[in-house]
Each structure stands twice: as C-alpha cells, then as structure tokens.
Design an enzyme around this catalytic site. Structure first.
Site: not given
Length: 638
Positions: A560, A26
C-alpha cells in the site's frame, strides 16, 4: 461468506441509501461520505462477520473489508437505486466542509505524529541521563553528561525548527521555508537580543520578548499564516521568478510578524493552557485525576489526545514536569489489565491467547490491539478499563504524580519519563490500574465466545466459484486457488529501497493496529516498487496506490503506497503490470513520483503486509533498518 448479504447489511447499518452522499473503495476498505455519520451503527458494523473494522478519518466513514472489498463494493452498488458517483466530491470530504473540531485534531495529529520518533528518542535519553544521575553512575560536571544532555535536549530546544518542517509538510507548504522560519527565531543573535527584556523594535514596531526554545504554539500559528502568504505570493509571481521571490517575501513577512505579534500571543496561549492544567491538578487533584484518567482512553479513540501533546511539551519545557503523561500511562496499563482479565476469564483457547498477547503488548504501551481487538469487542472489559484508569488516576493525582521528560511509549518502555520525586506513587498507580482493571473484568464478566467445533472434512468444494475478469475484482478467485493449501514459510523481499519502519508508525489504524495483516512498512527513498515474492498479481487498484499479490506458496500480500493516496486518483502513479500477471522477485510492479506525492500533502510510508495471517504463526524480521530492493525484509513463519 455471502458478499451479497454482507453488502446489504452494510448498506442498512450506514443509515441506508438515503444517508450516502458518495461511496468509493480502495484496496482494503469502503469509503463513505455520509450525510450524517451519527446515523451509522458503528457498534453493530464492527461485529458484522466480514467487517474487519470501522473508522472515521478526514470526514470519511470507512468500513474495513480486506481483499474482498471490490466484490463487496460491486454488490453494494448493485443494491443502490442511484449511482454513488453521480456527483463529484472534494478530495478529502466529499464536497462537505470538515467539522472544525475534527480539522483541528487532524491538523495536530498530522503535525506531531511524524516528529514523535525524534521527541521520543530524545526524551528516552533524558530519562536515561536522569536515571544515571539518580544512582550516581555519572557526574553532572563530566563531558559525558554534557554530551548526553545535549543529545536529549537538542530535539526539544530546537523544536520550532522541527515543527516548522512538519507543520509546513502537513499544510502542503515548502518544508524548508518552515525550517527557515523556525531557525530565524532560534538564531543566537535573536535569542541574545530578546533575553535581557530590553526595548526592541523592528522598523519602529515593538518586538515583545519571548522565549521560542521548546515552544509549540508560536511556530504552529506562524507556519499556518506562512502557508497562506506563500500560496498568495506564488499565484502572482511569474514562473521564472518564483524560486527567488516566493521564499524571500514569505520570510520577510512571516518572521517579523511572528516576533511582533504571533510569538507573544502564542506564548500567552501556551502558558495559559499549561497554567490552567496545573491549576486544575493543584486545586482539584483527586477529582481531576479521576475524570481525566477515566476518560483518556476515550480521548485516544477519538484522536483528541493529540490536542494535549502541545500542552505536555509546553508544561515540561516551562515547568520541568507534566501531570497528563502519568494519566495517559495508567489509562494504557488499565487496557492491558482488562485484556489480561479476559485471558483469565475466557474458556476459549483462541480468545485466551489473543487477549494475553495483546495484554502484554499493551503493557509495553501499544494498546490498540488490546483496546480494539479485545476490550471494546467484549464491551464490559473496556468499561472495566475506564474504571480502573479512573481509580488509578485519582490516586496518582492525589499525590501530584508527575512526568519529568517526554520519551518512549506510555507503557513499560516509558518508565524513565516518571523517574523523579513522585516515582513511587507512579509505580503504585500503574499496579492499581492493571490489577483493578483485571479484577473488575473478571467480576463484571463478558459474553464469551464458545469454542468452534471443527467441521467435517470434505473432498469437494461446497460452493461453486464464479470466474471473474483479471482486474481488481479478481482477488477472490486468485486467492481461492491457494486458500486451502497448507501454508509454508514465506520469505518476503523488500519491494523498494528505503528505511524499514514498524507498522505501529503508519498513521492509519487499519495498518498500525494490524487489522489488515502483519508485516513491516518502508519509508521509500526512491519511487519504484518491485515484486517481493514469486507469484501472481491478483489485484491492482485503479488509482495505482495499492497492489495485491499471492505467492506461489499461498501468502496473500498487500503493498500500500502511502496513506490516503487513493485520493490522488492515479496521479503520480505508473503501473507496470496488470492484474493476473505472473511475477518473480525483483520484477518492476509500479513507479511513482515520491516527491510530488509528498508535496501534495501525503506520506509515502508503504506497508508491506501478509493479509492471510490466520495461516501463519508469526512474522520474523530480517533485522534491517535501511534496506534495498530485493533484500530480505521478513519471513512469515507457518
């Protein structure tokens, strides 16, 4: 840092290519599905230059790298003889079944973490009320006392409703059906019907009297069953009738089942656990405190401490006190003591400063920075903390020290929890934990880090920079352009509308322990992200859940969106910019479907952090709790 060598080191330390079933990444970490997590050398990995942390979550073995993760991932894949994506993986566990014990801890953690603010706030109020009564500053018959008591008791009395919502959300069911199930058994008519203990039946089946107020186990079991019933009914119901049929049938099945079978069973299980813990401390107090106190930090590391939360709540609800909370407190204070011991012993100014600051933070109940950043890093201080907690645990358990409410962190802010007949012993135990751990750390010693010798200043770059394409892999070159510039104060404006949260409330250690950087999180109320700074988009994850930015002043930032939302593989995210784009405050970066993401079982809490904190001294909050797009969120002070 040589990314090629780092990738080779990581490949070797996770057990080699033959131990890797799948690896993805990620925005911040490599996510491995390993054939055997036990073959990975976690200790060496954590101490490998370029690795910011290691954690296991949801069956994945995660290596936290930071902004350079795309470069390290590409190098890692280049060193493997087979493609890491050769076979599809299940959303959470790479196609493997999650370990049952891990699944239970993950379930309990996911249920209780979101409701901790409500329980903590209510518990603190109960502690304050107890303090006011103790000093005679309030009359127990006054309306002020009654109102304050109701505020403190409300979250606990109606715990089945709160847990109904949280459990349903964790299981991906309708949260409001969960609330309705909890509300049904808390209805005054039902409470009055079951209170006398008379014979009660439903369509001829006996309903066993049970008290649901402040209970935990019955509602957890009931909502778990409801999740299966709800999904089964949904599958066989025509779309035009789902809104009516699914909730109606679910309620008609689950509430009676809960009252006839689940409730009594849950009460028996809950009372059995509570009675078992109390028997242990009443009959083997010193030994029990020695064992549990010494092991509590290990339980926290593994996440097993969440399994004790229902026991703590049930014990206070049924008995009015709990033995485990004081042990958790002295374990935290022991970690603080060891960190402070490192500060006293170390000759390295940076280590002294780090350990002192994290030690003070641990005194307030936030132990992760001290535990992971200092004590476990140097190993012996962590051992000293375990011993200090064991000594203190033995002392407080010998005197049957108790907590009387749940509220606050297990640090100085949680002192109201232990106010009562055994308060003095609790305070002595806290002092023992801090002092013993600090002294043991000083005596045992550790391998100190020598002071760094400043390198000579050069006028030219020692390493050529290789241009890369303007996509997620361009982070290294985008950051390098401002890496050596002198940092300036950076104002960070809110990228979304919502509620401001401290990073400690983010259910991911990479953020809550500030491993990735510092800042704040936002619980969004709208599905849009705008730029918080004037600068450049240096990376955009393929799944859309994370955006990397670098400001014109050199601040490197990460937004995020949600936790573990990388598993959605881009579903519900709609990027509005590309990597390399110049942006100004307020420019739209991303749109996302907040409701669908939450329905899929993911939290949308969004950390907004500065990742190059080595160039800044502190983060100063703007003081807002509710915030709108483009309002000042915080300032990074250089």
């Amino acid at each position: 840092m040589d990314k090629q060598q780092l990738s080779k080191d990581i490949l070797k330390l996770v057990g080699g290519e033959e131990n890797i079933d799948q690896v993805t990444h990620c925005m911040t970490r490599l996510r491995f599905n390993l054939n055997d997590n036990g073959k990975a050398d976690k200790a060496t990995l954590k101490n490998t230059p370029g690795v910011m942390g290691v954690m296991e979550n949801g069956g994945q073995f995660q290596v936290i790298i930071g902004n350079d993760v795309p470069v390290v991932y590409n190098a890692l894949v280049g060193n493997m003889s087979k493609s890491p994506d050769a076979k599809p993986a299940a959303a959470a566990t790479g196609g493997k079944k999650k370990n049952p014990l891990s699944a239970v801890f993950d379930f309990i953690s996911g249920v209780f973490t979101p409701i901790l603010p409500a329980i903590t706030g209510a518990g603190m109020i109960k502690g304050i009320v107890a303090l006011l009564l103790t000093f005679g500053w309030i009359d127990a018959t006054s309306s002020t006392y009654i109102i304050l008591s109701a505020i403190g008791d409300g979250a606990f009395y109606f715990l089945p409703i709160i847990l109904g919502i949280s459990t349903a959300r964790k299981l991906g069911s309708n949260m409001y059906i969960g609330a309705a199930i909890g509300a049904s058994v808390m209805h005054p008519t039902i409470t009055a019907l079951l209170a006398p203990g008379e014979n009660v039946s439903f369509i001829g089946l006996p309903v066993v009297a049970a008290t649901y107020a402040s209970s935990v186990i019955p509602i957890l079991i009931a909502i778990w069953l409801a999740s299966y019933v709800e999904k089964a009914i949904d599958k066989v119901t025509h779309a035009s009738l789902k809104l009516i049929v699914v909730p109606t049938v679910t309620l008609l099945i689950i509430v009676p089942v809960m009252m006839i079978a689940v409730g009594p069973l849950g009460v028996i299980i809950g009372n059995g656990l509570t009675d078992g813990i109390n028997w242990l401390f009443n009959n083997a107090g010193l030994f029990a405190g020695l064992l549990v106190g010494g092991a509590f930090s290990l339980l926290i590391i593994t996440g097993m401490h969440y399994a004790l939360v229902p026991i703590m709540i049930g014990s206070i609800a049924t008995l009015g006190y709990d033995y485990l909370i004081p042990l958790m407190m002295v374990a935290n204070f022991a970690q603080a003591g060891s960190a402070l011991g490192v500060s006293l012993k170390s000759k390295n100014k940076q280590i002294k400063s780090l350990s002192a600051s994290t030690g003070v933070t641990a005194l307030m109940g936030i132990t992760e920075p001290a535990m992971y950043g200092v004590n476990m890093r140097f190993k012996k201080p962590f051992v000293a903390a375990l011993i200090g907690a064991a000594i203190s645990g033995a002392f407080i358990s010998f005197f049957q020290t108790k907590a009387y409410v749940i509220g606050g962190l297990a640090g100085l802010s949680g002192i109201p929890m232990i106010i009562g007949p055994t308060f003095v012993y609790a305070l002595i135990g806290i002092v023992i934990a801090v002092v013993a751990s600090a002294i043991l750390t000083y005596i045992l010693g550790f391998e100190d880090v020598p002071e760094a010798v400043p390198a000579a200043t050069t006028t030219a770059s020692a390493e050529p920079v290789t241009p890369v394409a303007a996509d997620v892999n361009s982070s290294a070159s985008a950051v390098s352009a401002v890496e050596e510039e002198k940092a300036q104060d950076q104002e960070v404006f809110s990228p979304m509308t919502g509620e401001v949260k401290p990073l400690s409330e983010v259910p991911d250690p990479a953020f809550s322990e500030e491993i990735m950087g510092k800042g704040f999180a936002i619980q969004p109320t709208e599905g849009r992200v705008v730029s918080p700074i004037n600068g450049t988009v240096f990376s955009l994850s393929k799944s859309g859940h994370a955006i990397g930015l670098v400001s014109d002043n050199g601040a490197e930032m990460l937004i995020h969106i949600g936790i573990d939302t990388v598993k959605l593989k881009g579903q519900f995210f709609s990027p509005k910019v590309q990597a390399g784009a110049k942006v100004a405050v307020g420019d739209v970066l991303m749109e996302f479907d907040r409701e669908e993401i939450e329905k899929a079982g993911y939290t949308t809490i969004t950390p907004v952090i500065v990742t190059n904190m080595h160039q800044y001294e502190s983060i100063v909050s703007a003081g807002r709790t509710a915030i709108k797009e483009q309002e000042l969120l915080y300032t990074a002070k250089a």
